[in-house]
Design an enzyme around this catalytic site. Structure first.
Site, PDB file in Angstrom:
ATOM      1  CG  ASP A  10      -0.238   0.049   2.555  1.00 13.13           C
ATOM      2  OD1 ASP A  10      -0.866   0.537   3.538  1.00 13.13           O
ATOM      3  OD2 ASP A  10       0.938  -0.358   2.629  1.00 13.13           O
ATOM      4  CG  ASP A  15       4.023   0.135   1.546  1.00 14.18           C
ATOM      5  OD1 ASP A  15       3.855   1.114   2.290  1.00 14.18           O
ATOM      6  OD2 ASP A  15       3.418  -0.940   1.687  1.00 14.18           O
ATOM      7  CG  ASN A  39       0.448   3.445   4.092  1.00 15.54           C
ATOM      8  OD1 ASN A  39       0.239   3.495   5.302  1.00 15.54           O
ATOM      9  ND2 ASN A  39       1.466   2.779   3.561  1.00 15.54           N
ATOM     10  CB  THR A 124       4.505  -4.141   2.948  1.00 12.31           C
ATOM     11  OG1 THR A 124       4.085  -3.612   1.673  1.00 12.31           O
ATOM     12  CG2 THR A 124       5.662  -5.097   2.750  1.00 12.31           C
ATOM     13  CG  PHE A 165      -2.191   1.785   9.370  1.00 10.14           C
ATOM     14  CD1 PHE A 165      -2.022   1.270   8.097  1.00 10.14           C
ATOM     15  CD2 PHE A 165      -3.213   2.713   9.584  1.00 10.14           C
ATOM     16  CE1 PHE A 165      -2.855   1.677   7.054  1.00 10.14           C
ATOM     17  CE2 PHE A 165      -4.047   3.117   8.556  1.00 10.14           C
ATOM     18  CZ  PHE A 165      -3.867   2.593   7.283  1.00 10.14           C
ATOM     19  CG  ASN A 166       0.098  -2.644   7.504  1.00 10.86           C
ATOM     20  OD1 ASN A 166      -0.412  -1.673   6.928  1.00 10.86           O
ATOM     21  ND2 ASN A 166       1.366  -2.962   7.375  1.00 10.86           N
ATOM     22  CG  HIS A 239       7.088   0.631   9.675  1.00  9.98           C
ATOM     23  ND1 HIS A 239       7.097   0.571  11.053  1.00  9.98           N
ATOM     24  CD2 HIS A 239       6.647   1.883   9.354  1.00  9.98           C
ATOM     25  CE1 HIS A 239       6.670   1.727  11.547  1.00  9.98           C
ATOM     26  NE2 HIS A 239       6.399   2.536  10.554  1.00  9.98           N
ATOM     27  CG  ASP A 240       6.025  -1.583   4.645  1.00  9.05           C
ATOM     28  OD1 ASP A 240       5.373  -0.795   3.960  1.00  9.05           O
ATOM     29  OD2 ASP A 240       5.600  -2.069   5.719  1.00  9.05           O
TER      30      ASP A 240
END
Ligand code: RIB
Ligand code: CA
Length: 310
Positions: A10, A15, A39, A124, A165-166, A239-240
């Site tokens: 996303d 990402d 996102n 992700t 969030f995810n 993060h991803d």
């Protein structure tokens, strides 16, 4: 032999770096990219995935759009971090990478069927597409080597007190995927907050000196600015790409076999990932939980991949 990978994403600033790490590291064979609302709205995350591959000069990788909303909830884009178009910061070039006419589920199913060996699935974003795939095409399971997901947390959340969030965006999808019984690795906030974009990291990526690195630094500066304003974190966590780094080199992080369950009912805890790290509940472990990141090795993988791109 390169590891065959499909990324469901996303984009989203981090990402993009997951896509670039997969495209730029020779140990990965990026078979395809699918997009999901997360996102940003689906039209933005899909456009941004095509832009990310265009900027990096990556061709021949099909991109297909998936779910525009969670299984049972409304979509709440994370514009407070990623901006209204989900990729705030640099001016986005018109993508030359085409949009595949298939849906995400159709593209993933086709790629799995064609693959000579089981494929690593790397979501992700919210798990809406992956959950839908497993529900609608159960036969694909035998061609999925493992799922490495950026999501959840062994501790506090980011979008809610206890929800990352995810997972929060589509807890029903996360619950379904976690319970699917496939090899599953969770890359949560507990480890992603070790991948901090410091000034040294920014300098070292800028020093690569190609178009991809210049675009990437603009993305990271926007991302850090948003994290500073919203979270008081001027060094934002990337993060991803940790998911892809694990597919490249399993030693880039330690993992602990544990039980994770996703909260879908809680008034204050919906989307929480309850990770029983010490096995106190006696429930069957169902995931490898990423714990400690080899930070220098991670950033070197990111830099080397970006240097291999346009
Ligand atoms: O909570 C962090 C996750 O949510 C990352 O995947 C980021 O891109 C957003 O999707
Ligand atoms: Ca993401």
């Amino acid at each position: 032999m390169p590891v065959p990978v499909i990324i469901d994403c996303d984009p989203g600033h981090d990402d993009v770096f997951a896509l670039w790490l997969a495209a730029g590291n020779p140990a990965i064979d990026l078979l395809g990219v699918t997009t999901v609302g997360g996102n940003g709205r689906l039209e933005h995350t899909t456009h941004n995935a095509r832009v990310a591959l265009t900027v990096a000069g990556v061709g021949g990788v099909p991109v297909a759009a998936g779910a525009d909303r969670p299984l049972r909830r409304e979509l709440t884009p994370a514009a407070w971090i990623h901006g209204e178009n989900a990729l705030g910061g640099p001016v986005l070039p018109d993508p030359t990478v085409p949009l595949d006419e298939r849906s995400a589920v159709e593209l993933i199913s086709d790629l799995l069927a064609e693959a000579a060996e089981p494929v690593t699935l790397i979501p992700t974003g919210p798990l809406t597409n992956v959950a839908t795939l497993l529900e609608q095409r159960p036969a694909v399971r035998e061609k999925i080597k493992e799922i490495i997901w950026m999501g959840g947390s062994t501790g506090r959340g980011n979008v809610r007190a206890y929800a990352e969030f995810n997972a929060w965006a589509d807890p029903e999808a996360a619950d379904l995927v976690v319970k699917a019984g496939l090899p599953f690795t969770m890359v949560g906030l507990n480890i992603s907050h070790q991948a901090l974009i410091t000034e040294e990291v920014l300098r070292s990526i800028a020093a690569i000196g190609n178009e991809t690195s210049a675009f990437g630094v603009d993305l990271l500066r926007f991302f850090c600015g948003a994290y500073d304003a919203v979270e008081g974190m001027p060094e934002a966590p990337l993060h991803d790409p940790i998911t892809v780094a694990l597919a490249i080199d399993r030693t880039v992080a330690t993992v602990r076999r544990s039980r994770v369950d996703v909260e879908t009912q809680g008034e204050f805890t919906s989307g929480a990932t309850a990770v029983d790290l010490r096995g106190m509940l006696g429930r069957e472990p169902n995931a490898d939980i990423a714990i400690t990141l080899d930070v220098p090795k991670f950033w070197q993988l990111v830099r080397d991949a970006v240097a291999n791109l346009k």
